[in-house]
Design an enzyme around this catalytic site. Structure first.
Site, PDB file in Angstrom:
ATOM      1  N   CYS A  86       0.822  -1.199   0.000  1.00 27.26           N
ATOM      2  CA  CYS A  86       0.000   0.000   0.000  1.00 27.26           C
ATOM      3  C   CYS A  86       0.866   1.262   0.000  1.00 27.26           C
ATOM      4  O   CYS A  86       1.509   1.552  -0.992  1.00 27.26           O
ATOM      5  CB  CYS A  86      -1.002  -0.056   1.149  1.00 27.26           C
ATOM      6  SG  CYS A  86      -2.463   0.946   0.815  1.00 27.26           S
ATOM      7  N   HIS A 196      -3.684  -5.525   1.347  1.00 26.19           N
ATOM      8  CA  HIS A 196      -2.996  -5.768   2.624  1.00 26.19           C
ATOM      9  C   HIS A 196      -3.040  -7.246   3.024  1.00 26.19           C
ATOM     10  O   HIS A 196      -3.874  -7.634   3.850  1.00 26.19           O
ATOM     11  CB  HIS A 196      -3.672  -4.951   3.724  1.00 26.19           C
ATOM     12  CG  HIS A 196      -3.419  -3.488   3.633  1.00 26.19           C
ATOM     13  ND1 HIS A 196      -2.313  -2.882   4.188  1.00 26.19           N
ATOM     14  CD2 HIS A 196      -4.119  -2.496   3.048  1.00 26.19           C
ATOM     15  CE1 HIS A 196      -2.349  -1.578   3.952  1.00 26.19           C
ATOM     16  NE2 HIS A 196      -3.431  -1.321   3.263  1.00 26.19           N
ATOM     17  N   GLU A 198      -1.239  -8.764   5.037  1.00 25.29           N
ATOM     18  CA  GLU A 198      -0.939  -8.920   6.478  1.00 25.29           C
ATOM     19  C   GLU A 198      -2.202  -8.857   7.330  1.00 25.29           C
ATOM     20  O   GLU A 198      -2.176  -9.218   8.505  1.00 25.29           O
ATOM     21  CB  GLU A 198       0.081  -7.858   6.942  1.00 25.29           C
ATOM     22  CG  GLU A 198      -0.436  -6.434   7.117  1.00 25.29           C
ATOM     23  CD  GLU A 198      -0.543  -5.639   5.818  1.00 25.29           C
ATOM     24  OE1 GLU A 198      -0.465  -6.232   4.731  1.00 25.29           O
ATOM     25  OE2 GLU A 198      -0.715  -4.408   5.899  1.00 25.29           O
TER      26      GLU A 198
HETATM   27  N1  LIG Z   1      -3.397   1.892   3.678  1.00 23.46           N
HETATM   28  C1  LIG Z   1      -2.491   2.609   3.068  1.00 23.46           C
HETATM   29  O1  LIG Z   1      -1.307   2.312   3.077  1.00 23.46           O
HETATM   30  C2  LIG Z   1      -2.973   3.873   2.380  1.00 23.46           C
HETATM   31  C3  LIG Z   1      -2.001   4.401   1.358  1.00 23.46           C
HETATM   32  C4  LIG Z   1      -2.243   5.864   0.989  1.00 23.46           C
HETATM   33  N2  LIG Z   1      -2.131   6.709   2.128  1.00 23.46           N
HETATM   34  C5  LIG Z   1      -3.569   5.980   0.270  1.00 23.46           C
HETATM   35  O2  LIG Z   1      -4.553   6.262   0.908  1.00 23.46           O
HETATM   36  O3  LIG Z   1      -3.621   5.759  -0.911  1.00 23.46           O
END
Ligand SMILES: NC(=O)CC[C@H](N)C(=O)O
EC number: 6.3.5.3
Length: 223
Positions: A86, A196, A198
C-alpha cells in the site's frame, strides 16, 4: 530468514506487519527508522502501509527521498528482497524501484473493503505458496491505488511476467489499468502491492488467504 520493517512518520500498518512476520516466521523482524543509512543484514525489507508524511505532496513522495531509501536501493541492487504494501508500494514507485505510478482512485473516494485477487504469477519468491490463477481474498484501504503505466512500460511489465496480482471477478476498486494490483521489478526481488495480505493471515481476521505471500517470501512453506 531475517526481516526488517521500515518505520516513518505517518505509517500506521507497521505493527500489523510486524505481527504478521512474527507469527508466520516465528521470529520478530527488526525495525528501522527512516534516518538509518546502514541497514541490518536481513533477507527481507518490508515497507508497510499508512500515510507517510500525511500523503503530501503525493503519496510516498517525501518518504521516497528519506535517507533510508538510498540504503534500501543498494540492498535491492544486491539482491535482498523488498516488499512494499500500500503506502509501501507507493514509496517504492516514487523511489523508482518499481515501474509505473499510482494515481487517485477512479471514484475519487477512499476505498476500504475486501477484493478478490488473481495470482497472475506464482513463479516468484513472493507467491510460490500459491497456484497461478488462484483467486484469493484480500482487504484494501486506500485513496491512491489506481495503477498506471505508459504503453511501453505496460507492455514490458506484462511481457516479463512482472504483474504478480490482479483484481479479479470485477472487484477492481480503483480503476487500475489491466486490473493490476501488484507488480515486481525485472529481477523479481522487489514487489509492491496495494492490498494488505498482512490483514488476512489467521482465523481472527476472518481468513488466512494472505498467509501464502509471507510463507513464500519468508521461506516457511509447509512441506
Ligand atoms: N493503507 C495505506 O497504506 C494507504 C495508502 C495511501 N495513504 C492511500 O490512501 O492511498
Amino acid at each position: 530468514m531475517k526481516s526488517a520493517v521500515v518505520q516513518l512518520p505517518g505509517l500506521n500498518r507497521d505493527r500489523d506487519m510486524i505481527a504478521a512476520l512474527t507469527k508466520i516466521s516465528g521470529k520478530a523482524p527488526v525495525t528501522v527508522w527512516q534516518t538509518e543509512t546502514d541497514l541490518p543484514d536481513v533477507d527481507l525489507i518490508v515497507i508497510p502501509g499508512g500515510f507517510s508524511y500525511g500523503d503530501y505532496l503525493r503519496c510516498g513522495a517525501i518518504a521516497a527521498r528519506m535517507p533510508i531509501m538510498q540504503a534500501i536501493k543498494a540492498k535491492a541492487e544486491a539482491g535482498v528482497k523488498v516488499l512494499g504494501v500500500c503506502n509501501g508500494f507507493q514509496i517504492l514507485l516514487e523511489a523508482g524501484l518499481l515501474p509505473g505510478a499510482l494515481m487517485r482512485n477512479a471514484s475519487l473516494k477512499f476505498v476500504c473493503r475486501e477484493v478478490k485477487l488473481e495470482v497472475a504469477n506464482a513463479d516468484t519468491d513472493f507467491t510460490r505458496a500459491y497456484e497461478k490463477g488462484q483467486i484469493i481474498r484480500c482487504p484494501v484501504a486506500h485513496h491512491d491505488g489506481n495503477y498506471f503505466a505508459d504503453a511501453e512500460t505496460l507492455a514490458k511489465v506484462e511481457g516479463n511476467g512482472q504483474v504478480v496480482f490482479r483484481y479479479a471477478e470485477g472487484t477492481n476498486p480503483n480503476g487500475s489499468i489491466n486490473d493490476i494490483a501488484g507488480v515486481m521489478n525485472e529481477k523479481g526481488n522487489v514487489l509492491g502491492l496495494m492490498p494488505h495480505p498482512e490483514n488476512l493471515i489467521e482465523a481472527a481476521h476472518g481468513g488466512s488467504d494472505g498467509r501464502g505471500l509471507f510463507a513464500s517470501v519468508l521461506d516457511v512453506i509447509a512441506a
